[in-house]
Design a protein around this motif. Structure first.
Motif, PDB file in Angstrom:
ATOM      1  N   GLU A 285       0.961  -1.202  -0.047  1.00 42.59           N
ATOM      2  CA  GLU A 285       0.092   0.153   0.011  1.00 42.59           C
ATOM      3  C   GLU A 285       0.933   1.353   0.015  1.00 42.59           C
ATOM      4  OE1 GLU A 285      -2.840   0.081  -0.529  1.00 42.59           O
ATOM      5  OE2 GLU A 285      -3.837  -1.861   0.062  1.00 42.59           O
TER       6      GLU A 285
ATOM      7  N   ARG B 173       1.857   1.734  -3.481  1.00 38.62           N
ATOM      8  CA  ARG B 173       0.708   2.173  -4.532  1.00 38.62           C
ATOM      9  C   ARG B 173       0.289   3.624  -4.077  1.00 38.62           C
ATOM     10  NH1 ARG B 173      -4.100  -2.173  -4.973  1.00 38.62           N
ATOM     11  NH2 ARG B 173      -4.664  -1.394  -2.957  1.00 38.62           N
ATOM     12  N   CYS B 174       0.413   4.229  -3.029  1.00 32.56           N
ATOM     13  CA  CYS B 174       0.142   5.435  -2.606  1.00 32.56           C
ATOM     14  C   CYS B 174       0.934   6.366  -3.351  1.00 32.56           C
ATOM     15  CB  CYS B 174       0.313   5.672  -1.083  1.00 32.56           C
ATOM     16  SG  CYS B 174      -1.200   5.169  -0.240  1.00 32.56           S
ATOM     17  N   ALA B 175       2.258   5.941  -3.431  1.00 30.37           N
ATOM     18  CA  ALA B 175       3.266   6.767  -4.298  1.00 30.37           C
ATOM     19  C   ALA B 175       2.899   6.737  -5.536  1.00 30.37           C
ATOM     20  CB  ALA B 175       4.524   6.310  -3.646  1.00 30.37           C
ATOM     21  N   LEU B 176       2.662   5.755  -6.129  1.00 27.19           N
ATOM     22  CA  LEU B 176       2.204   5.750  -7.401  1.00 27.19           C
ATOM     23  C   LEU B 176       0.779   6.518  -8.034  1.00 27.19           C
ATOM     24  CD1 LEU B 176       3.427   2.144  -8.308  1.00 27.19           C
ATOM     25  CD2 LEU B 176       4.209   4.198  -9.416  1.00 27.19           C
TER      26      LEU B 176
END
Ligand SMILES: Nc1ncnc2c1ncn2[C@@H]1O[C@H](COP(=O)(O)OP(=O)(O)O)[C@@H](O)[C@H]1O
Ligand SMILES: [Mg+2]
Lengths: 412, 254, 316
Positions: free
Chosen positions: B97, B100-103
């Motif tokens: 996660e 994913r947040c960074a993306l």
């Protein structure tokens, strides 16, 4: 697929419940639960998911509710015919608008500043609600009659069961909506900003904007809960948006557990149940509630669901069986201790007449009654102190992990 | 045009000047190292560039545009990513996660509440390949707060490089790692920053001379030299600044 | 008009200094431990109730001393066995804990004393008018209240600036880490400050109980106001707490005394409205009516535009 089955199961449970609990009290409690669940889940979007501690969440519940009552009044005076099933939506939109406005200046910061603004706004509105009589109805509140609404496929909502199905439908939609929200980018970023707003900023996200979105969504669903309240009770008073009401929802969410999605649901169900059942037996239930709450914050920071989740490791390792015996051994003196303390407290509240507690008659003011309860409490306490180490040891054994992960767990 | 340009940048906290008149230019594709003793102001320099702190004087240009008045998220959106000296992660979120947040922003999701994360195949595939690249595949479901130190550093690096920003600032990326871990991390850094501009603060001289094609030396808030590794090695002021001890070629510096 | 103003000012001063006795404790505790103590006003309430119970047994004057001490010990115990445990779970949990504690104390008070207002009175010996101005009496007890709160203020100032402990406390406010590094026992200091702050609140309860009535809701009535003061003055600033306490005390007192209404204001501007207008509530507003709103309005505005407060240097 599994998710679909779960949601279908949830819908089925909602359908079947009023058939099982078909008494007047049963249905009334079910309605209260539906309202409380939506409200508590919306609160969790703030605190559990977004890290925003609000002391004024009842504002959105209350405003939504008041607007919903006024919407019902419009139908009553035949100005505008709004189907009753849409009334909660009106409440939700009102909650959303209020949250958009208040969120625009309060979500820039989290932590203490946010908490204080929410407190201030809450107190401000609670105080204004007593002054602005034409909208809030002053001390007596505003009431409406839901049966004036045009019938919905022949249903006129004159009975509580009919209201239950309306509430259950909205409950289902709201729970699904909030669950799905937690699985969207905005919902996940709310978690990220809760954990570390600073880092989120350096990844290109405005922490304030992320909070604002969660805040608005939470306001929307709180408004829906308020609308459901309006439909169910047909009256709203200043008590619905004051600090006590905001405190209640904090209690529900916290006791249920903030970490897991179903935590607040559990909290709402339990507290509604305790509230409406214990209310009849004792005047002290608020005290018990306070005690449970403080103890929860102290010893179970992740609430009841957090406690359940602790059992995941023993369960995965197939060692749950190790806990059965020590649990039983501690539970018995524990329960006796709690019951005898409750007995003592209740006894202290009675002035006359025999006080029948757990089938045993006690006499207020008689030393024998007091001493007997006290003695039981002391014995139970001593027994508890002897069984606790066994439980602790069993826990250590049951939740011991493989050496590799133990090592990593210890790392800074 | 330089990717990054610092003109006369100063920073002081109260009366103490931490950075004084720093001039620095970083050209596209450059791998630039900033060295200097503890407390020299290296991290502060990164804080100024990334918008965490405000400059007291001077200006900072990124791709020719002034960024020193922008908030951090605006700077990040323009293609500047950074890591932190002390790992700064989303502690309760899993490794997966976190990444994913960074993306989400780079892939154009913004703050969407109309996409379901689990349905976004491209996003999840990118996250998984990043996991793989960082060697965190097996730890994908572990909360970031429970990772071992080296794993936290790897994730910290992962958050910085996830966005494929043009300019990446890494603050002591391999500090505290053992030799093997550091070697792996360096290989990773080299691989993922290929074709991008890199500015790295590092203490380990082996690393610095190995990775950088230009080095700047910061001592007590002043940039005393900015040159090629070879020239820096010969620079008398640099040797003097390091307590009079000549820097042995390729040697360790504590 | 002048007499009303003088009395409103005197009453405002009394209220303001009383508020400061609470606000100073909240401020000290917040600046040292980072906890905004929701239960602080509950200790104030306990002070009043303890004093009421003690004064029935052995008289008012011993109660004036004993009740705050009892409350102080209770506060120290709460810090030692409650707050310290919760500290591990973070700031939000601490705030929630004190919130729950306030709830619990209110319920406990009802358990022991019931919901009704208690007949807690100031000593009969002080039942006379201190002075009479324009035909209005100023009760002696209010004079005593003012004396006690002012001496507490002076005492606090002295302790903080002239004693060793005070100087350590001041240092711990700005540099808690440094103080710990110097080898001071910070946890014990926390316990002492929490206890002392609670005792101060308890004392405020003893002297305010007879005037503001002793009932289970007295904590929540004052509690939010104290927060407002602490925030307006600036979290962690004692000077700010003093100024804000007086400001709020005087503002409220004047607003209530003035009796001005929106209608008067509008009439002054030459505007009038039909009595059944949709916004009729708005211009029927009078200052005494909105007086309870003012602090919260001020709180929200301050937090939006200057979250560090009037005198504060840091946010949350
Ligand atoms: N917020 C701050 N307030 C005051 N001084 C600071 C602050 N941040 C850093 N400093 C001081 O600035 C100097 C440089 O710090 P830093 O940039 O972290 O050094 P480096 O990364 O080179 O080791 C240090 O002396 C530190 O004490
Ligand atoms: Mg540094």
């Amino acid at each position: 697929m599994r998710a679909l089955v779960l949601w279908a199961g949830f819908a089925l449970v909602l359908m079947v419940l009023p058939l099982i609990f078909d008494s007047v009290l049963g249905v009334s409690i079910l309605n209260q639960m539906a309202i409380a669940i939506v409200f508590a889940l919306s609160y969790n979007l703030l605190l559990g998911q977004g890290g925003m501690l609000s002391f004024g969440h009842a504002v959105y519940f209350g405003l939504g509710g008041f607007l919903a009552v006024h919407a019902m009044l419009l139908t009553e005076t035949q100005t505008l015919a709004i189907p009753l099933v849409l009334i909660p939506l009106a409440g939700g939109l009102c909650g959303l608008c209020a949250a958009l406005f208040i969120g625009s200046f309060s979500t820039g910061r989290a932590g203490t500043v946010f908490a204080m603004i929410s407190l201030g706004v809450g107190e401000l509105l609670a105080a204004s609600s007593l002054i602005l009589v034409s909208f809030f109805g002053g001390e007596s509140g505003v009431s409406a009659d839901r049966t004036f609404a045009p019938p919905f496929f022949g249903v006129d909502f004159s009975q509580d069961v009919q209201v239950y199905f309306l509430a259950a439908a909205w409950l289902f939609v709201s729970v699904l909506g909030m669950y799905l929200f937690t699985r969207t980018p905005a919902g996940r970023l709310a978690n990220a900003v809760r954990d570390n707003p600073e880092r989120a900023r350096f990844l290109g996200y405005s922490a304030g904007r992320v909070r604002f979105i969660s805040f608005a969504v939470a306001g929307f669903f709180a408004g829906i809960a308020g609308g459901l309240f309006a439909v169910n009770y047909e009256i709203l008073t200043a008590g619905n948006l004051n600090a006590a009401s905001s405190g209640q929802v904090l209690l529900m969410a916290y006791i249920g557990g903030l970490g897991v999605f179903i935590g607040p649901i559990l909290g709402a169900v339990l507290l509604t149940l305790i509230n409406s059942l214990l209310n009849h037996y004792t005047t002290l239930w608020m005290l018990y509630l306070g005690l449970v709450f403080v103890l929860t914050v102290m010893f179970l920071p992740r609430g009841l669901t957090g406690l359940l989740m602790l059992h995941r490791v023993p369960w995965q390792q197939g060692r749950l069986g190790l806990l059965v015996r020590p649990y039983t051994l501690t539970a018995i003196p524990g329960a006796v201790l709690v019951l005898s303390l409750i007995g003592l407290l209740e006894l202290s509240q009675r002035e006359t007449g025999p006080f029948v507690y757990l089938g045993i008659p006690f006499a207020p003011g008689s030393a024998v009654s007091w001493l007997a309860l006290l003695a039981v409490a002391v014995i139970a306490f001593v027994a508890l102190r002897r069984t606790l180490p066994g439980l602790r040891a069993a826990w250590a054994e049951a939740s011991a992990q493989s050496p590799r992960s133990m090592h990593e767990g210890d790392a800074p | 045009m330089s990717v990054l340009q610092l003109d006369n940048v100063s920073k002081s906290f109260g009366n103490s000047a931490i950075l004084r008149n720093v001039h620095l230019r970083i050209e596209p594709g450059e791998r630039h190292a900033i060295i200097g003793p503890n407390g020299a102001g290296k991290s502060t320099l990164f804080h100024l560039i990334s918008g965490r702190q405000q400059v007291s004087a001077g200006r900072i240009l990124f791709k020719g545009e002034a960024i020193h008045t922008l908030p951090p998220h605006e700077i990040a959106r323009r293609g500047l990513a950074r890591s932190f000296q002390v790992s700064s992660l989303f502690a309760q979120l899993s490794v997966f996660e976190n990444l994913r947040c960074a993306l989400l922003w780079p892939l154009g999701y913004g703050y969407s509440f109309w996409h379901l994360l689990s349905r976004e195949k491209a996003l999840n595939a990118r996250t998984e390949s990043l996991l793989d690249e960082l060697g965190l595949w097996q730890r994908r479901d572990v909360p970031a707060g429970e990772l071992a130190y080296a794993e936290q550093r790897a994730l910290e690096l992962g958050l910085a490089i996830a966005s494929s920003a043009e300019l990446i600032l890494l603050d002591e990326p391999v500090a505290g790692m053992n030799a093997t871990e550091a070697r792996q991390a360096l290989a990773l850094i080299r691989r993922v920053t290929a074709g991008k501009t890199l500015v790295v603060v590092e203490h380990d001289m082996t690393v610095v001379f190995d990775i950088a094609d230009r080095i700047s030396v910061l001592v007590q808030g002043e940039l005393i030299a900015s040159d090629t590794p070879a020239a820096i090695r010969r620079n008398a002021r640099v040797q003097e600044a390091y307590l009079g001890v000549p820097v042995p070629a390729g040697g360790q510096h504590a | 008009m002048a007499d009303a103003l003088i009395f409103a000012t005197l009453n405002g001063l009394v209220t303001g200094m009383l508020l400061f006795m609470l606000a100073s404790g909240v401020t000290l505790i917040f600046s040292m431990m980072g906890v905004l103590n929701f239960a602080h006003a509950s200790f104030y309430m306990l002070g009043a109730y303890f004093a009421f119970a003690i004064s029935q047994q052995i008289g008012f004057w011993p109660a004036l001393l004993l009740a705050p001490m009892l409350v102080g010990v209770l506060g120290a115990l709460v810090e030692r066995y409650g707050l310290r445990q919760v500290h591990k779970s973070g700031q939000v949990a601490e705030l929630v804990f004190t919130f729950g504690l306030a709830f619990l104390i209110e319920e406990a008070v009802q358990l022991f004393w019931g919901r009704a207002t208690q007949d807690f009175r100031s000593p009969a010996a002080l039942d006379f008018a201190l002075f009479t101005l324009f035909g209005q009496d100023f009760p002696a007890w209010k004079g005593v209240m003012l004396c006690i709160s002012v001496s507490i203020f002076i005492g606090l100032y002295f302790v903080l600036t002239r004693t060793r402990t005070g100087i350590i406390i001041q240092a711990a406010i700005t540099h808690p880490q440094a103080v710990a590094n110097l080898g001071h026992n910070v946890p014990r200091l926390f316990m002492v400050v929490f206890g002392a702050g609670s005792a101060l609140a308890g004392l405020a309860g003893v002297i305010a109980g007879p005037v503001l009535t002793t009932f289970p809701g007295m904590a929540s009535v004052l509690g939010s106001i104290v927060f407002v003061i602490v925030v307006i003055g600036g979290l962690g600033s004692l000077t700010g707490a003093l100024v804000a306490s007086l400001l709020i005390g005087l503002l409220q007192s004047w607003a209530i005394a003035s009796g001005l209404g929106m209608a008067d204001l509008l009439a002054l501007l030459g505007v009038s409205f039909p009595p059944d207008h949709a916004l009729r509530d708005l211009w029927r507003l009078t200052l005494p009516q909105v007086a309870p709103l003012l602090p919260y309005l001020l709180l929200v505005l301050i937090l939006i535009f200057r979250p560090s407060g009037l005198f504060g240097k840091r946010e949350s």
